[in-house]
Design a protein around this motif. Sequence first.
Motif, PDB file in Angstrom:
ATOM      1  N   THR A  72       0.867  -1.251   0.081  1.00 40.64           N
ATOM      2  CA  THR A  72       0.031  -0.016   0.103  1.00 40.64           C
ATOM      3  C   THR A  72       0.788   1.263   0.042  1.00 40.64           C
ATOM      4  OG1 THR A  72      -1.797  -1.100   1.491  1.00 40.64           O
ATOM      5  CG2 THR A  72      -1.804   1.180   1.315  1.00 40.64           C
ATOM      6  N   LEU A  86      -2.997   4.099  -2.931  1.00 35.26           N
ATOM      7  CA  LEU A  86      -2.761   3.056  -3.990  1.00 35.26           C
ATOM      8  C   LEU A  86      -2.703   1.906  -3.355  1.00 35.26           C
ATOM      9  CD1 LEU A  86      -3.013   2.778  -6.971  1.00 35.26           C
ATOM     10  CD2 LEU A  86      -0.640   2.543  -7.130  1.00 35.26           C
ATOM     11  N   ALA A  89      -0.050  -1.754  -4.867  1.00 35.84           N
ATOM     12  CA  ALA A  89       0.760  -0.775  -5.084  1.00 35.84           C
ATOM     13  C   ALA A  89       2.399  -1.254  -5.549  1.00 35.84           C
ATOM     14  CB  ALA A  89       1.258   0.142  -4.002  1.00 35.84           C
ATOM     15  N   ILE A 116       3.383   6.886 -11.173  1.00 37.78           N
ATOM     16  CA  ILE A 116       2.107   6.892 -10.934  1.00 37.78           C
ATOM     17  C   ILE A 116       1.354   8.338 -11.086  1.00 37.78           C
ATOM     18  CG2 ILE A 116       0.411   6.148  -9.136  1.00 37.78           C
ATOM     19  CD1 ILE A 116       2.688   4.422  -7.865  1.00 37.78           C
ATOM     20  N   GLY A 120      -3.873   7.850  -9.892  1.00 37.09           N
ATOM     21  CA  GLY A 120      -3.540   6.378  -9.905  1.00 37.09           C
ATOM     22  C   GLY A 120      -3.170   5.565 -10.829  1.00 37.09           C
ATOM     23  N   LYS A 121      -2.992   6.011 -12.156  1.00 37.07           N
ATOM     24  CA  LYS A 121      -2.853   5.348 -13.500  1.00 37.07           C
ATOM     25  C   LYS A 121      -1.238   4.936 -13.309  1.00 37.07           C
ATOM     26  CE  LYS A 121      -2.627   5.457 -18.330  1.00 37.07           C
ATOM     27  NZ  LYS A 121      -3.268   6.270 -19.541  1.00 37.07           N
ATOM     28  N   VAL A 122      -0.799   3.835 -13.693  1.00 40.46           N
ATOM     29  CA  VAL A 122       0.634   3.384 -13.558  1.00 40.46           C
ATOM     30  C   VAL A 122       1.074   3.305 -15.077  1.00 40.46           C
ATOM     31  CG1 VAL A 122       2.017   1.449 -12.840  1.00 40.46           C
ATOM     32  CG2 VAL A 122       0.166   2.075 -11.477  1.00 40.46           C
TER      33      VAL A 122
END
Length: 307
Positions: A72, A86, A89, A116, A120-122
Motif C-alpha cells: 500500500t 494506492l 501498489a 504513478i 493512480g494510473k500506472v
Amino acid sequence: MRYSGFRSGLWLAFLLVTANACTTASSGGNTAAGVTAPGATLRLVARQFSFTEGPAVDKAGNVLFTDQPNNTIWKYDTHGQLSKFLAPAGRANGLYFDQRGNLLACADEQNQLWSIAPDGKVTVLLADLQGRRLNGPNDLWVHPGTGSIYFTDPYYQRPYWTRTAPEISSQRVYLLPRGQTQPLVADDQLQKPNGIMGTPDGRQLYVADIEAHKTYRYRIAPDGSLTNRQLFVAQGSDGMTIDHEGNVYLTGDGVTVYNAAGVKIDHIAVPAAWTANVCFGGPDRKTLFITASEAVFTLPMRVQGVQ
C-alpha cells in the motif's frame, strides 16, 4: 528498505531503544541551534503498519509513503490526515515525485520502476535490464534539470518472490535517462547501495552503501555520469534527505545529521527498532516526516528541506 521477510529481527533491536525517546527528539548536536525547532518533540502520527518506507513530498507539501509488506501507498496530507493512495501498489519501496507531479516508485514486486499519475494510473518506466530482472529497485532520485532517474538496485530476498537468487551478479547504482527504457550503470563498485539523494542544484549525488557502512558523495557530470566518488561519512543508511543548509540526514538508528563537510551535528532518537527513511513535508517543508518500522512520526524543524 532492508527488511528480511517482514523484519521479525527488529524486535530484538527495539528492546534497546530508550523509553523516553519520544520526548527527547534531538541530542542538540554540535551546533548552537541544532536542526530541530526549539523545544520540538516527535509526534506519533500512526502505528498501524507492518514496515513503512519511501516518503516523498509533492509540490503542496503532502507526503506519500509505503507500507511494503501490506502493498500500500499512503498519503499524509498537509492537514494531518492519513488516507490510502494506492493498493495494491506493486510492493512499492522508495518514492520520489518528478517535475510533472507524477509519483515515481521502486515497484519491488516485479523489480520495476513505475510512474504513478495523480489519479493512480500506472506507467511502467523500466521493466528489466536487457531481459534480466533487476535485483529490486530500492530508492531513487530525479535530477532537477534533466529529469533523469538515479536509482539503487540491491538484492534483498522477498517472501513474495518465487526466485531465490539474483539474475544480475552485482548490486549497482543506475541512471535511467529521461525517455529511455534501458538504464546505464552509474556505479558497480558498491557492496549494497541503498539510500540515494541529490542536491537541488543537480551537481552532487549521495549514495549509501548500507553493507559497507559508508556513504559516498559523487559529482554529477554534464552527461549524467557519476565522477569523483569520495567517502562522505563512515555510516551507511537506508534512506536519506537533505535540508537547505546542505545537511545530510541518514537513517537506521534514528536519524543522524551531518553537515556538508561530513561532521556529525545532530542525532534524532526515534522510538522504533529501525528508522528506514525520512523527508521534509508540509507547506513550508519544515516538518520532518519519519518512517520507522510499523510507525510514522513528524518533527518540527528549524531548517527547511530542499525537496
